[in-house]
Design a protein around this motif. Structure first.
Motif, PDB file in Angstrom:
ATOM      1  N   CYS A  24       0.861  -1.178   0.000  1.00  0.00           N
ATOM      2  CA  CYS A  24       0.000   0.000   0.000  1.00  0.00           C
ATOM      3  C   CYS A  24       0.906   1.240   0.000  1.00  0.00           C
ATOM      4  CB  CYS A  24      -0.898  -0.019   1.231  1.00  0.00           C
ATOM      5  SG  CYS A  24      -1.767   1.522   1.509  1.00  0.00           S
ATOM      6  N   CYS A  27       0.345   2.915   3.802  1.00  0.00           N
ATOM      7  CA  CYS A  27       0.684   2.303   5.083  1.00  0.00           C
ATOM      8  C   CYS A  27       1.714   1.193   4.948  1.00  0.00           C
ATOM      9  CB  CYS A  27      -0.574   1.765   5.762  1.00  0.00           C
ATOM     10  SG  CYS A  27      -1.262   0.329   4.928  1.00  0.00           S
ATOM     11  N   CYS A  40      -4.481   0.184   0.079  1.00  0.00           N
ATOM     12  CA  CYS A  40      -5.239  -0.949   0.618  1.00  0.00           C
ATOM     13  C   CYS A  40      -6.652  -0.491   1.020  1.00  0.00           C
ATOM     14  CB  CYS A  40      -4.507  -1.567   1.808  1.00  0.00           C
ATOM     15  SG  CYS A  40      -4.506  -0.546   3.291  1.00  0.00           S
ATOM     16  N   CYS A  43      -6.947   1.595   4.222  1.00  0.00           N
ATOM     17  CA  CYS A  43      -6.658   3.035   4.093  1.00  0.00           C
ATOM     18  C   CYS A  43      -7.801   3.754   3.376  1.00  0.00           C
ATOM     19  CB  CYS A  43      -5.348   3.251   3.329  1.00  0.00           C
ATOM     20  SG  CYS A  43      -3.890   2.947   4.358  1.00  0.00           S
TER      21      CYS A  43
END
Ligand SMILES: [Zn+2]
Ligand SMILES: [Zn+2]
Length: 249
Positions: A24, A27, A40, A43
């Motif tokens: 991602c 993150c 992702c 998120c």
């Protein structure tokens, strides 16, 4: 044959991820194969959408439905001339969305155009006026900034949205002719002065009588979008709709 192409692309992407697991962008958690791309779902869920009620004109969230009944427009839109018909954004300029825009704009993560473009399309697809758009125009960068960055983030988004909605994109007609200071460092009145006469249109005929969807990354005071709308209106555009990824609140 053509219907098989997206499926083949998805399978290839899945295979690629099997060999090189993707992360991602925000993150760094591993992305779920095939289902997730660039950001992702965890998120994505954290994006703060613009909640109703909003100002009819600029899309700014209003305190309550009662305040909207009293004034359908926010204070800024009541006190200054807006040349666009209305402006809307996906979410508020904070948290996940702010980070994604930063990476997309300043860290060369141009792949994010796909997911950000998708979010923008999803946020307007249910609106009736979307069928009325004739042409999409990205807010241009000045030559020096374009050379330094290598791409115009708004043009990437406009290209993605144009493709999704099958609407032509005007890429080089609206030009930024004045190198301006970054708007982020300025107050509202300074922002208006900073972008005044910073744009020009080379072939006004292209916009004559057209309904334009103007694309930018962030709407803060709306000074840049408003100035571009003023120039587009001067060239004969009939309506300007502004769409950005995020909005300052
Ligand atoms: Zn994430
Ligand atoms: Zn407003």
């Amino acid at each position: 044959m053509l219907q098989l192409l997206p499926m083949a692309k998805t399978l290839l992407w899945g295979l690629f991820n099997l060999i090189f697991p993707a992360e991602c962008s925000l993150c760094s958690n591993p992305l779920e194969m095939i289902k997730e791309r660039y950001i992702c779902s965890n998120c994505l869920e954290k994006i703060v959408p613009i909640e109703l009620p909003v100002c009819d004109k600029c899309g700014k969230p209003l305190v309550s439905s009662f305040s909207r009944l009293q004034h359908p427009l926010c204070r800024e839109c009541r006190t200054m001339r807006r040349y666009f018909t209305f402006a809307r954004a996906v979410g508020t300029y904070e948290g996940v969305l702010k980070k994604a825009i930063w990476l997309f704009k300043y860290e060369g993560k141009t792949g994010l155009q796909n997911i950000l473009g998708h979010l923008m399309v999803d946020s307007i697809i249910h609106l009736e006026w979307i069928n009325k758009i004739d042409i999409i125009v990205p807010i241009p960068l000045c030559k020096a900034r374009l050379r330094k960055r290598g791409y115009n983030q708004s043009a990437l988004l406009a290209g993605f949205i144009g493709k999704k909605l099958s609407i032509p994109v005007s890429r080089n007609n609206l030009k930024r002719i004045k190198a301006t200071i970054t708007q982020a460092s300025l107050k509202r009145n300074q922002r208006i002065r900073n972008v005044y006469n910073a744009f020009c249109i080379q072939q006004p005929k292209e916009f004559s009588g057209k309904r334009v969807l103007l694309i930018d990354d962030v709407f803060t005071t709306g000074a840049t979008s408003n100035e571009c709308s003023r120039i587009l209106k001067k060239s004969g555009a009939s309506d300007i709709f502004v769409l950005t990824i995020a909005r300052g609140v």
